[in-house]
Design an enzyme around this catalytic site. Structure first.
Site, PDB file in Angstrom:
ATOM      1  N   ASP A 164       2.326   4.376   0.462  1.00  8.77           N
ATOM      2  CA  ASP A 164       1.895   5.541   1.229  1.00  8.77           C
ATOM      3  C   ASP A 164       3.103   6.341   1.697  1.00  8.77           C
ATOM      4  O   ASP A 164       4.064   6.504   0.949  1.00  8.77           O
ATOM      5  CB  ASP A 164       1.021   5.084   2.405  1.00  8.77           C
ATOM      6  CG  ASP A 164       1.747   4.121   3.347  1.00  8.77           C
ATOM      7  OD1 ASP A 164       2.932   3.829   3.118  1.00  8.77           O
ATOM      8  OD2 ASP A 164       1.129   3.675   4.336  1.00  8.77           O
ATOM      9  N   ASP A 187       3.949  -5.524   4.031  1.00  8.14           N
ATOM     10  CA  ASP A 187       3.574  -4.124   4.233  1.00  8.14           C
ATOM     11  C   ASP A 187       3.252  -3.873   5.691  1.00  8.14           C
ATOM     12  O   ASP A 187       3.733  -2.891   6.285  1.00  8.14           O
ATOM     13  CB  ASP A 187       2.367  -3.773   3.365  1.00  8.14           C
ATOM     14  CG  ASP A 187       1.938  -2.329   3.523  1.00  8.14           C
ATOM     15  OD1 ASP A 187       1.309  -2.001   4.554  1.00  8.14           O
ATOM     16  OD2 ASP A 187       2.230  -1.509   2.631  1.00  8.14           O
ATOM     17  N   PHE A 234       0.861  -1.180   0.000  1.00  7.64           N
ATOM     18  CA  PHE A 234       0.000   0.000   0.000  1.00  7.64           C
ATOM     19  C   PHE A 234       0.900   1.234   0.000  1.00  7.64           C
ATOM     20  O   PHE A 234       1.340   1.700   1.053  1.00  7.64           O
ATOM     21  CB  PHE A 234      -0.922  -0.034   1.221  1.00  7.64           C
ATOM     22  CG  PHE A 234      -1.473  -1.404   1.498  1.00  7.64           C
ATOM     23  CD1 PHE A 234      -2.209  -2.072   0.526  1.00  7.64           C
ATOM     24  CD2 PHE A 234      -1.225  -2.041   2.701  1.00  7.64           C
ATOM     25  CE1 PHE A 234      -2.700  -3.355   0.755  1.00  7.64           C
ATOM     26  CE2 PHE A 234      -1.712  -3.312   2.945  1.00  7.64           C
ATOM     27  CZ  PHE A 234      -2.446  -3.975   1.980  1.00  7.64           C
TER      28      PHE A 234
END
Length: 404
Positions: free
Chosen positions: A306, A377, A304
């Site tokens: 980010d 992650d 993810f």
């Protein structure tokens, strides 16, 4: 290859997870063909490099952590601190649905699914705040949990009264109807009432708009039910990502490569919603044949992309920023959304985590310990959260966006 197999493969390439992985890899191979130190035009476009030696060192350290765990331990558990809502109180309080085990399970699963979707609709940009005060992700997760459990308390008190099943359900804060009609003032009042924030999340009007969109999308396309939406994916994480992206515009996390004009995909919040549902539904006691989030292809989900994961990868030396980008990040200057610098950071993050998964799995001695990008992650994010809270990391890059 049969025509049906060809069609299946074609559809797979159209799913969001595949588009994230392939577009990020293509950006990386196009603009840093050999990831070496040659000063060619393509390479100067990319302000980030991947250090393979450091990547292998990090893989070795992760393998060591996994090997020391017992067979019953879960690596990088989703609800490590118990901050998420999993509907524990419904089991006691839902006298309304004691008639059938399946009905009870559906109530609990619907509540948890709506909570997860609400959380991930809001899971972005926890800054800027007054005086730079940090707002941990856990504060948002707990605040929404408090609101849900407050409803559970109401179920307990009303289960012996004349309240109808429908009227009790309609008071759950994250029903599609309640989200669709939520006002910013009510949203602020609800969050303040949880006492979880010393300073409020930034961008509240935009967050409220995204919750309205979430509720409206469920009402218009999925009978107002998160479970109805989930079941349409037939236990495919990749398909559910596609359904989420196609239903809710606020989850359509993509941009344009400024050098080639090609579209790049990240779908951070859509993919993390799927992963969170996968993990949350393992906490609510559904039998395997009743669990619509027991995805057979969870490994299709990418990392993810980010702030936190590239921050910790930079700390370990796996990601190296060039001088200009390093200075901009360390001075906490804004990196524009869709800029070459932001794209370089996010694509490199996706590529690195995939390579870490491969490197770690090659070194593990038991198949049941194998990692996917989701677990990787979560591990990197959890380590990064702790280190950042203790001020042991350099700043993360700062991009104003609703996507992460």
């Amino acid at each position: 290859m049969s025509s049906s197999n060809r069609n299946a493969n074609l559809f797979e390439t159209l799913y969001p997870c595949h588009k994230v992985r392939s577009s990020c890899r293509a950006f990386w191979t196009t603009h840093v063909p050999n990831n070496n130190n040659n000063n060619n035009d393509d390479e100067t476009r990319c302000s980030v490099k991947i250090c393979k030696d450091k990547l292998n060192e990090l893989a070795d350290s992760i393998v060591d952590k996994i090997q020391t765990q017992t067979k019953t331990q879960v690596f990088a558990p989703w609800d490590e601190g118990g901050c998420h809502y999993v509907g524990n109180g419904i089991e006691i309080g839902i006298g309304l649905a004691e008639k059938l085990e399946q009905e009870f399970s559906s109530y609990r699963a619907e509540c948890v699914a709506l909570y997860v979707l609400t959380l991930d609709a809001l899971n972005f940009c926890f800054w800027p705040t007054p005086n730079g005060e940090k707002i941990p992700y856990e504060h948002l997760a707990v605040a929404l949990k408090v609101l849900a459990e407050r409803w559970e308390d109401g179920v307990l008190s009303s289960s012996s009264s004349s309240s109808s099943e429908r009227s009790v359900w309609e008071e759950f804060p994250f029903t599609a109807q309640n989200l669709a009609t939520l006002t910013e003032a009510q949203f602020l009042e609800d969050l303040h009432s949880t006492n979880c924030f010393s300073v409020m999340l930034p961008g509240m009007s935009e967050r409220c708009r995204l919750l309205n969109e979430l509720g409206q999308g469920l009402l218009e396309h999925h009978n107002g039910s998160a479970l109805d939406m989930i079941r349409k994916a037939n236990r495919s994480a990749s398909r559910l990502s596609s359904i989420i992206v196609n239903t809710f515009a606020g989850f359509q996390d993509s941009c344009i490569d400024p050098f080639t004009g090609k579209q790049l995909f990240f779908y951070k919040r859509a993919q993390i919603a799927v992963a969170d549902l996968w993990a949350a539904f393992q906490c609510i006691g559904l039998k395997e044949d009743k669990n619509p989030c027991l995805f057979y292809d969870i490994e299709s989900i990418t990392t993810f992309a980010d702030y936190r994961v590239p921050q910790i990868l930079r700390h370990y030396g796996v990601l190296e920023y060039n001088e200009d980008l390093s200075k901009a990040v360390d001075e906490e200057r804004i990196i524009l959304a869709g800029s070459a610098d932001e794209i370089s950071i996010r694509t490199a993050t996706v590529v690195v985590v995939d390579e870490l998964v491969v490197a770690v799995n090659k070194k593990l001695d038991h198949p049941e310990k194998m990692l996917n990008a989701v677990r990787m992650d979560w591990h990197l994010w959890q380590v990064g959260e702790k280190m950042d809270w203790d001020d042991k990391l350099k700043p993360h890059h700062r991009t104003r966006t609703i996507f992460y």
